[in-house]
Design an enzyme around this catalytic site. Sequence first.
Site, PDB file in Angstrom:
ATOM      1  N   ASN A 179       0.846  -1.173   0.114  1.00  8.68           N
ATOM      2  CA  ASN A 179      -0.047   0.015  -0.011  1.00  8.68           C
ATOM      3  C   ASN A 179       0.844   1.378   0.093  1.00  8.68           C
ATOM      4  O   ASN A 179       0.168   2.286  -0.425  1.00  8.68           O
ATOM      5  CB  ASN A 179      -1.074  -0.056   1.249  1.00  8.68           C
ATOM      6  CG  ASN A 179      -2.070  -1.109   0.964  1.00  8.68           C
ATOM      7  OD1 ASN A 179      -2.692  -1.125   0.228  1.00  8.68           O
ATOM      8  ND2 ASN A 179      -2.119  -1.857   2.258  1.00  8.68           N
ATOM      9  N   TYR A 180       2.062   1.287   0.435  1.00 10.96           N
ATOM     10  CA  TYR A 180       2.656   2.616   0.791  1.00 10.96           C
ATOM     11  C   TYR A 180       4.058   2.803   0.092  1.00 10.96           C
ATOM     12  O   TYR A 180       4.436   3.763  -0.030  1.00 10.96           O
ATOM     13  CB  TYR A 180       2.737   2.572   2.278  1.00 10.96           C
ATOM     14  CG  TYR A 180       1.664   2.802   3.146  1.00 10.96           C
ATOM     15  CD1 TYR A 180       0.962   4.184   2.901  1.00 10.96           C
ATOM     16  CD2 TYR A 180       0.874   2.018   3.568  1.00 10.96           C
ATOM     17  CE1 TYR A 180      -0.556   4.458   3.531  1.00 10.96           C
ATOM     18  CE2 TYR A 180       0.008   1.896   4.394  1.00 10.96           C
ATOM     19  CZ  TYR A 180      -1.001   3.276   4.260  1.00 10.96           C
ATOM     20  OH  TYR A 180      -2.158   3.464   5.013  1.00 10.96           O
ATOM     21  N   LEU A 181       4.629   1.787  -0.426  1.00 10.68           N
ATOM     22  CA  LEU A 181       6.123   1.677  -0.646  1.00 10.68           C
ATOM     23  C   LEU A 181       5.881   1.706  -2.248  1.00 10.68           C
ATOM     24  O   LEU A 181       5.447   0.640  -2.942  1.00 10.68           O
ATOM     25  CB  LEU A 181       6.909   0.764  -0.299  1.00 10.68           C
ATOM     26  CG  LEU A 181       7.042   0.728   1.297  1.00 10.68           C
ATOM     27  CD1 LEU A 181       7.901  -0.444   1.588  1.00 10.68           C
ATOM     28  CD2 LEU A 181       7.733   2.050   1.723  1.00 10.68           C
TER      29      LEU A 181
END
Length: 606
Positions: free
Chosen positions: A563-565
């Site tokens: 989700n974030y990297l």
Amino acid sequence: MALSPYKFVPIQYRRGNLDILSNWRGLMKRKSLRKILALDLPSHRSSMLSDWHRELGITGFDDNIKWRTLKHNGPVFPPPYRRLPPNVHFYYDSQPFRLSEAAEEAATFYAKILNTDFVNKPTFRINFFHDFCNVLDPCERRTIQEFSLCDFSHIHKYFVEMAEKKRRASNTKKAQLKAIRHAEAEKFGFCEIDGFRERISNYRIEPPGIFRGRGMHPKMGMLKARIDPEEVAINCSPGAEPAPPCGHQWKAIKHDNSVSWLACWKDRLHGQTKYIILNSGARQQGIRDLNKFETARRLSHHIAKIREAYRTDWNSSDLMERQRGVAMYFIDVLALRAGNEKDGYTADTVGCCTLRVEHMHLYDILESVPHVVIFNFLGKDSIRFCKKIALDMNVYHNLKNFILHKALNDLVFHLLSTQKLNEHLKTLMDGLTAKVFRTYNASVLLQCRLDRLTLPELSVDQKIDAYNKANAEAALLCNHQRLVPKSCINKLGKWEKQIIRKRTEIARQECLCYTSEADGRPTPTKADIRSLTRLRRQLCELEEKRDDTMKNSNIALITSKVNYLDPRITVAWCKKHSIPIDKIFNASLQNKFKWAIRATDQNFRF
């Protein structure tokens, strides 16, 4: 890196309200373009899996129109409930009790999880018994009054025996079941969107059961009702409506091409809408991911001014602006979520804008460190956020002012809401929300740590360890936690045994190296000394691996990867250091981020 076809698309086709794919066949008829791109048109387009990353490149092109044509066969519903055999009973007060069909089905839900920790939680048992009583008929309800007298063990034993029987089934039987599942997946697990065959992520309707929840969710133990076709809305092209199950009809048929979901229904337990969507590797999902990470990259051009602005707000005469400035500091530096309003019957999870006075303790000096705050609250998915942080002096004094004369259950930022905060963020940068800060800061942290930890002289395994350390730091920033898995416990036990054996070998080698001729033993050779040095180095490596595993045992690395990297950071790092991508991304992530794997070279920087 392969050339992007998008560069050769005429400017009139690049507008956001036109569909490149619908014009792609005409463009590909140009021999010069086809030669440059070395692409061939599929002879049977509908039978080909989409290769959209080659059509759109890495521009982040997004279209308000998600599809031109959409065909699918609808969702798969759980099979109807089959009654237990006559010799398998629910017992009440040590006596066999024949339940009605609805009550018996609910009893089987509880029996199947009888050997889990959920049944030891009081909230779980209370909620289940309340809903269990609601499905009992009036006669059953007059008899069954106390949960402590209910005995589900005989039903549990039956399901354990059935599971063992299934495990011991012949290879022929297993092959038949596998063929049935494969045929079902071929029919319902794919859709045709704009002429391309795309995989569907979750084509099965969630079966009835017991809601388990995470952490201490107040609804754990409640029954999840069976979903009927009459509750499901279908989204597809006009004239492509899938047939409902026999004897049923759909709730509604929609032809909305501004959304990419295929079917939806309302979850009665939580009141939320659930969707059947495309697989994470589908074109539409990939474009959404690409735009998300491109938005986070754009933030790097604005972050300095944004930070200067919220630092200026700390000294504003307007209390709301001061609260907004401190909240933005928390979201940026501490990676807190914005938080949303909750009703009274959901888990007490909070974010930045919904922090209460009881969630923080301020210390002028703590362990010789000034301006310290200790946070302790439940975040998303009931994951506890418990950290001790030294704050900027201005932030600390503002916080003391915000909570002055407030009760423990009062909001810290009582003048601020998530909606107001996001509206303000959009004035600072187009598309900016609180979530973009988490994506930006996690990706920047991963990029910086990989640059610092990945040394040229490291082996492949050591470079992978360096990546995992960088990933763990990003996950720690986002507070991604998990329960310590059994595999991790087993791995720690294995390494402890290896460490003990290695220490024994070292002691034996030291005895050999540090004895003299007076002890009646020969003088140690250079080979003996080298062997001792090698053993000590191996011991240090084992202890380092053990310590890293213990440190990261409760950190969920996969959540930040998904989700974030920005996956392009990982792909570029793998290509630069000749690391196989499957050492970092599992098969699911490789499918989800195939656009990044094929379109990113080793020079990419976030």
